[in-house]
Every structure is written in structure tokens, then in C-alpha cells.
Design an enzyme around this catalytic site. Sequence first.
Site, PDB file in Angstrom:
ATOM      1  N   ARG A  54       3.692   3.009   8.560  1.00 47.80           N
ATOM      2  CA  ARG A  54       4.802   3.831   8.473  1.00 47.80           C
ATOM      3  C   ARG A  54       5.901   3.605   9.405  1.00 47.80           C
ATOM      4  NH1 ARG A  54       0.943   8.949   8.899  1.00 47.80           N
ATOM      5  NH2 ARG A  54       1.998   9.508  10.735  1.00 47.80           N
TER       6      ARG A  54
ATOM      7  N   LYS B  31       3.225 -13.773   3.933  1.00 52.61           N
ATOM      8  CA  LYS B  31       2.026 -13.908   2.715  1.00 52.61           C
ATOM      9  C   LYS B  31       1.757 -15.526   2.971  1.00 52.61           C
ATOM     10  CE  LYS B  31       1.091 -12.578  -1.637  1.00 52.61           C
ATOM     11  NZ  LYS B  31       1.191 -11.183  -2.514  1.00 52.61           N
TER      12      LYS B  31
ATOM     13  N   ARG C  28       1.766 -10.308  -8.821  1.00 50.12           N
ATOM     14  CA  ARG C  28       1.171  -9.340  -8.908  1.00 50.12           C
ATOM     15  C   ARG C  28       2.555  -8.450  -9.270  1.00 50.12           C
ATOM     16  NH1 ARG C  28      -0.487  -6.749  -4.097  1.00 50.12           N
ATOM     17  NH2 ARG C  28      -0.741  -4.821  -5.533  1.00 50.12           N
TER      18      ARG C  28
END
Length: 329
Positions: free
Chosen positions: A323, A188, A123
Site C-alpha cells: 500500500r 524480478k 503473464r
Amino acid sequence: MPSHLEIVRLLADGELHSGESLAEQLAISRAAVWKAVRKAAATLGVEVEAVRARGYRLTVPLELLERERILAGIGADTRAALGPLDVLDEVDSTNRHLMALARAGAPCGTLCIAERQTAGRGRHGRTWVSPFGSNIYLSLLWRFEQAPSELGGLSLAAGAGIAAVLECIGVSEVALKWPNDVLWRARKLAGLLLEVTGEAQGPSTVVIGVGVNTHLPDKHAQSIDQPWVDLVTARGTPYSRNRLVSQVIEHLVAVAQGYAAHGFEPYRATWERFDRHLGEPVRLSLGLRQWTGKHAGIAPDGALRLDCDGSILTFQAGEVSLRAGETIR
Ligand code: BTN
């Protein structure tokens, strides 16, 4: 001269093979064997050991892809929905290859799997590291009546399918990160890249590309710019590549058929079960802009819903991260 692949195939079992038997099987002189073996290994990026007076072996055995074994592992209903299956030794990108076949009229259900990709696509224009004989690089072509704009949730549905396969073969702690990263302990394990073309009102053609890291040797992993893991690490023991390919095909076909009939909705529950950040405070980055809020689930079209101080914003694209200062689950 025998091809590099022919040589590595003979050595794939990881057992010792004498120079004499290799010479005979490859129809070359004994003196030429070591040079040919070394060249094949260097070209394909595998490691071969020469054991004095005994022969040659791969330091890590390989389970190479076998078309018949893959097909035999797929149920009859799924097989009936498939088009041709190309098992390639090498291709630039299975997605690009299928996109080209699609333009030339290849039927719905055409599949392409490769032992290695020389220009695997990730991607955001990233490269997908795709060494020979390890990992899975698979693409499925599917034709939909729907318009491209109605296929926004398809990559999520396919990601949920891949997470379910991995869980089913014994990987605990599989998680999904919107839109379609398949993670294990924040690293991943697999990725999906969907390429969609079509008329504004439909029909559409989609190539669903899936990469699963099954065994990623360290030397290849150095060029990966994000935390990664392979299946053998996440699962604790190796798993058959051919078997996994069959299972991935089963799930992807089921998702493509299910999505064509019912859209994303039937996959939402599975997605949310694996969703790593659901309900968490997250940051969404899109280009140079960033939004912070609470991950409030997935919209029917696959968009991310972000609760920003009580107003819900939806995003079709972007990168999600926890965050700063929040703990990673
Ligand atoms: C990502 O960046 O997470 C998506 C990776 C998708 C990789 C797969 S491997 C098979 C198919 N062919 C490609 O060139 N890319 C996809």
C-alpha cells in the site's frame, strides 16, 4: 553457408579465434569469415569483437545449453519420470511449443528448453524478453488426474520450488510475490506461466513455463517494463546455465509429483517463508477494481487471503502491491 548458430558456437568460449581457423572449421573462404561472423552476431543479438591480425571473439562468453550435460545433472528417479527433452536453438515460445506437442499426444514429463524465444510469453499477455544464449527458458508438460479447478495452487508450489533452487545455489534474499513472481530486492529474477487445459472433472494437462534471468545484457533489458535483476547480479558470481536447468527440472518434477498426490498443502510453509508481503498491508488490483487489506496468507487452493477490516476475502487472480506509504522490505 554455415548457420548463425554454428558460427556463434565456435566463438562461445570468448577466446580469440583466428580468421584462418574459423574459415577452415566453417568451410568458407577467409574473406567471407568477417561478414559471416558479423551477420551471425547481429542475427542472434550477441556482440563480437574483431581484433586486428588476431581474430574474433565474443565480448561476453556464452555457456550454451548441452542436452547430455543437462540430463547427466538430473537424478535417476527424476530422469525416469521424464519424457523427451527438446533443446532448441530458437522457438517462438517454449510454452506454445509444448502446448502443441501436448495436443499431439506428447507424454507427461516432456520438456522443452530454448536458447532464445522470439515470442516469449509473460503473464497478462506481456512479452517475456528472451535473448539468445543467456537466461533460461524452460517448459515442462505434466498430466494430472485432477480437474483444472483443483490446480489453482500449482503455480505457487512451482514458484516455491524455483525460489528454493535459487536460494540453494547461493542467492540470498529471494522472495515470492503472489501469485508467482520470483524477486530479489523487489526486482524480478524469474517468472512462471502455467497454461492449463482439461475436462471439467479432470484429467488436466499443464505446461509449466519458467523463465530465469541469468544474464540479461542491458541492450535487451531496455524493453522490460518492470524492475528486473539477473542471477549474476543477485548471486554476485555467474552460475552454470546447464547445471541450473538440471536443478530446475529436478524441483519442478518433484513439485508436479507432490502436487498430484497431496495438492498445495506441503508447499505452503516454503511459500510463506519466501512470501514478501505476508502480514503486510497490501493493495490487490483486479481490472479496474482495487481492495486494500492485510495479506493473511494463502488458501489451500492457492488463492490470496486478504483481511479487510476483519473479514477475509479470497482472490484467485490479481496484482499485489504494497500500500502507498508503506516501506518496502
Ligand atoms: C511472467 O510474466 O512472470 C511469466 C514469465 C514466464 C516466462 C517463461 S520463459 C519459458 C516459458 N515460455 C514462455 O513463452 N513463457 C514461459
